[in-house]
Scaffold this motif. Structure first.
Motif, short mmCIF file in Angstrom:
data_model
loop_
_atom_site.label_atom_id
_atom_site.label_comp_id
_atom_site.label_asym_id
_atom_site.label_seq_id
_atom_site.Cartn_x
_atom_site.Cartn_y
_atom_site.Cartn_z
N UNK A 1 0.81 -1.36 -0.02
CA UNK A 1 0.06 -0.10 -0.05
C UNK A 1 0.97 1.25 -0.01
N UNK A 2 0.42 2.36 -0.70
CA UNK A 2 1.18 3.58 -0.81
C UNK A 2 0.31 4.59 0.02
N UNK A 3 0.77 5.24 1.20
CA UNK A 3 -0.07 5.92 1.83
C UNK A 3 0.47 7.58 1.54
N UNK A 4 -0.36 8.37 1.93
CA UNK A 4 0.04 9.75 1.52
C UNK A 4 1.26 10.15 2.59
N UNK A 5 1.46 9.74 3.50
CA UNK A 5 2.46 10.18 4.46
C UNK A 5 3.66 9.63 3.93
N UNK A 6 3.59 8.33 3.17
CA UNK A 6 5.18 7.86 2.45
C UNK A 6 5.51 8.80 1.32
N UNK A 7 4.60 9.37 0.82
CA UNK A 7 4.66 10.16 -0.39
C UNK A 7 5.14 11.51 0.22
N UNK A 8 4.63 11.93 1.32
CA UNK A 8 5.24 13.23 1.70
C UNK A 8 6.51 13.31 2.15
N UNK A 9 7.04 12.09 2.67
CA UNK A 9 8.32 11.76 3.22
C UNK A 9 9.46 12.04 2.13
N UNK A 10 9.11 11.99 1.10
CA UNK A 10 10.00 12.17 -0.11
C UNK A 10 9.88 13.58 -0.65
N UNK A 11 11.08 14.08 -0.60
CA UNK A 11 11.29 15.71 -1.04
C UNK A 11 10.50 15.91 -2.59
N UNK A 12 9.73 16.87 -2.56
CA UNK A 12 9.07 17.06 -3.78
C UNK A 12 9.69 16.99 -5.05
N UNK A 13 11.13 17.67 -4.96
CA UNK A 13 11.98 17.61 -6.16
C UNK A 13 12.33 16.13 -6.71
N UNK A 14 12.14 15.19 -5.97
CA UNK A 14 12.56 13.84 -6.03
C UNK A 14 11.52 12.88 -6.31
N UNK A 15 10.22 13.44 -6.24
CA UNK A 15 9.08 12.26 -6.55
C UNK A 15 8.99 12.09 -7.93
N UNK A 16 9.51 12.61 -8.78
CA UNK A 16 9.41 12.15 -10.16
C UNK A 16 10.33 10.99 -10.50
N UNK A 17 11.43 10.95 -9.59
CA UNK A 17 12.60 10.04 -9.76
C UNK A 17 11.97 8.59 -8.90
N UNK A 18 11.24 8.52 -8.06
CA UNK A 18 10.98 7.23 -7.28
C UNK A 18 9.40 6.84 -7.88
N UNK A 19 9.22 5.68 -7.78
CA UNK A 19 8.02 4.88 -8.17
C UNK A 19 7.36 4.48 -6.79
N UNK A 20 6.19 4.04 -7.08
CA UNK A 20 5.23 3.81 -6.07
C UNK A 20 5.69 2.26 -5.22
N UNK A 21 6.40 1.54 -5.94
CA UNK A 21 6.90 0.32 -5.47
C UNK A 21 8.16 0.41 -4.51
N UNK A 22 8.65 1.69 -4.88
CA UNK A 22 9.97 1.85 -4.01
C UNK A 22 9.74 2.45 -2.71
#
Length: 371
Positions: free
Chosen positions: A293-314
């Motif tokens: 599962x991908x939670x909003x908190x997990x996404x928020x932990x990744x800096x906004x500038x790096x979010x296009x480099x990481x995928x959901x399964x990571x």
């Protein structure tokens, strides 16, 4: 074996109470000048006793696993030990085997302890050590072994009383279940006996207090626990009777929204979290099998500038099995699923692990309402 063994804070209090009482008794047995010896043997006795409780619970755990029931942990607490079963036994035979396994281990401990004591010290000398006669100064090992054997014999007798939540009550429930083919009826019968037994224990505690011993408070607290557990069993029986015949697929949302494992985090944020407003989404592979599962908190932990480099399964929470349930499982199974409490919903999957639906806590609550 992958089973976490831990201790509730209440166990530490009980541990020191055991050491305190045993130290006092051992001091009187060994006589003056042996205070340090009494304390050391009392400490050893207490830890050995709780080690036997862990063995008792491991008996339940191992047999439960052999019957297809997952065990997550064993916890020591105020009244002994608890094995955390992820689900209830599905058949009377499985219920009987799991319930009887713990007492069987304790019976073996009792037999070995008494046999060893008699073989080493003789029946008369070992009997004197068990009796803890004042100023008799018996061998220290005989005292520890004697108390250990007696304590486990007491646990065995009490635990086999036919009253929920004791093992004897669960054994009785399995027998009534087998005879009537009605688990709920069997639960009500065993729970009623459990509540009756609790009142007897409470009355005994009050009598002990009246006679001048505060040890009676222990019986009163134990009675409260037994009565509460028996009432909870009755309540759960009433719930499961309303759920009888329903399966997870009957209440699930059959059109779940899932995120592909290769989806970039910035895309997941825009197309899923901002669009739907859900706090989490299932993550699936190309075949639709649930990966986590991908939670909003997990996404928020990744800096906004790096979010296009990481995928959901990571960055997802890998699914350990606690967030999913078989779509054909009885609806009452959801009452034991951890994910329902943690996430407010669980994923319903088929036999291949492919996502088929989502079941929320609200959907379960609606199913529990009387028609």
């Amino acid at each position: 074996m992958g089973i976490r063994i831990g201790a509730d804070p209440s166990w530490f209090f009980v541990l020191f109470v055991y050491i305190w009482f045993l130290s006092s008794g051992y001091k009187d047995t060994f006589g003056p000048g042996h205070d340090n010896k009494a304390f050391a043997l009392a400490t050893l006795s207490a830890f050995l006793f709780f080690a036997s409780i862990v063995l008792h619970e491991l008996g339940h755990a191992i047999v439960a696993r052999r019957n297809g029931i997952e065990i997550t942990s064993i916890s020591l607490w105020m009244f002994g030990g608890l094995a955390d079963l992820r689900s209830e036994p599905r058949t009377p035979g499985a219920e009987f085997r799991v319930s009887a396994a713990g007492p069987a281990v304790t019976l073996l401990v009792v037999i070995v302890s008494f046999a060893a004591g008699i073989a080493i010290y003789g029946s008369s000398r070992f009997g004197d050590a068990i009796a803890l006669q004042s100023h008799s100064n018996p061998p220290g090992a005989a005292v520890v072994l004697g108390w250990f054997a007696w304590a486990n014999a007491f646990v065995l007798i009490v635990n086999l009383l036919p009253a929920l939540p004791l093992d004897g009550g669960r054994i009785l429930r399995s027998i009534v279940w087998w005879r009537t083919d009605d688990r709920n009826r069997a639960t009500r019968a065993a729970a009623t006996l459990g509540r009756g037994f609790a009142f007897v224990v409470a009355a005994l505690g009050v009598l002990v207090i009246i006679r001048g011993s505060l040890f009676g408070l222990w019986f009163v607290v134990m009675a409260w626990f037994i009565n509460s557990a028996a009432r909870a069993a009755q309540a759960q029986s009433a719930i499961t009777s309303r759920l009888e015949g329903l399966r997870v697929s009957d209440v699930m949302d059959a059109a779940p929204v899932a995120i592909d494992a290769r989806t970039r985090l910035n895309q997941a944020e825009d197309e899923f979290f901002l669009r739907y407003g859900y706090p989490w989404f299932p993550v699936t592979d190309l075949a639709g099998r649930v990966l986590g599962v991908l939670t909003r908190s997990k996404v928020d932990q990744v800096p906004e500038t790096l979010r296009e480099e990481y995928t959901a399964d990571q960055v997802m929470i890998a699914d350990p099995g606690s967030f999913r349930v078989d779509q054909e499982a009885p609806l009452e199974t959801l009452l034991q699923v951890e994910g329902l409490a943690q996430l407010g919903a669980v994923m319903a999957v088929d036999a291949e692990g492919v996502l088929q639906g989502i079941v929320t806590a609200d959907q379960v609550r609606r199913a529990l309402r009387p028609a």
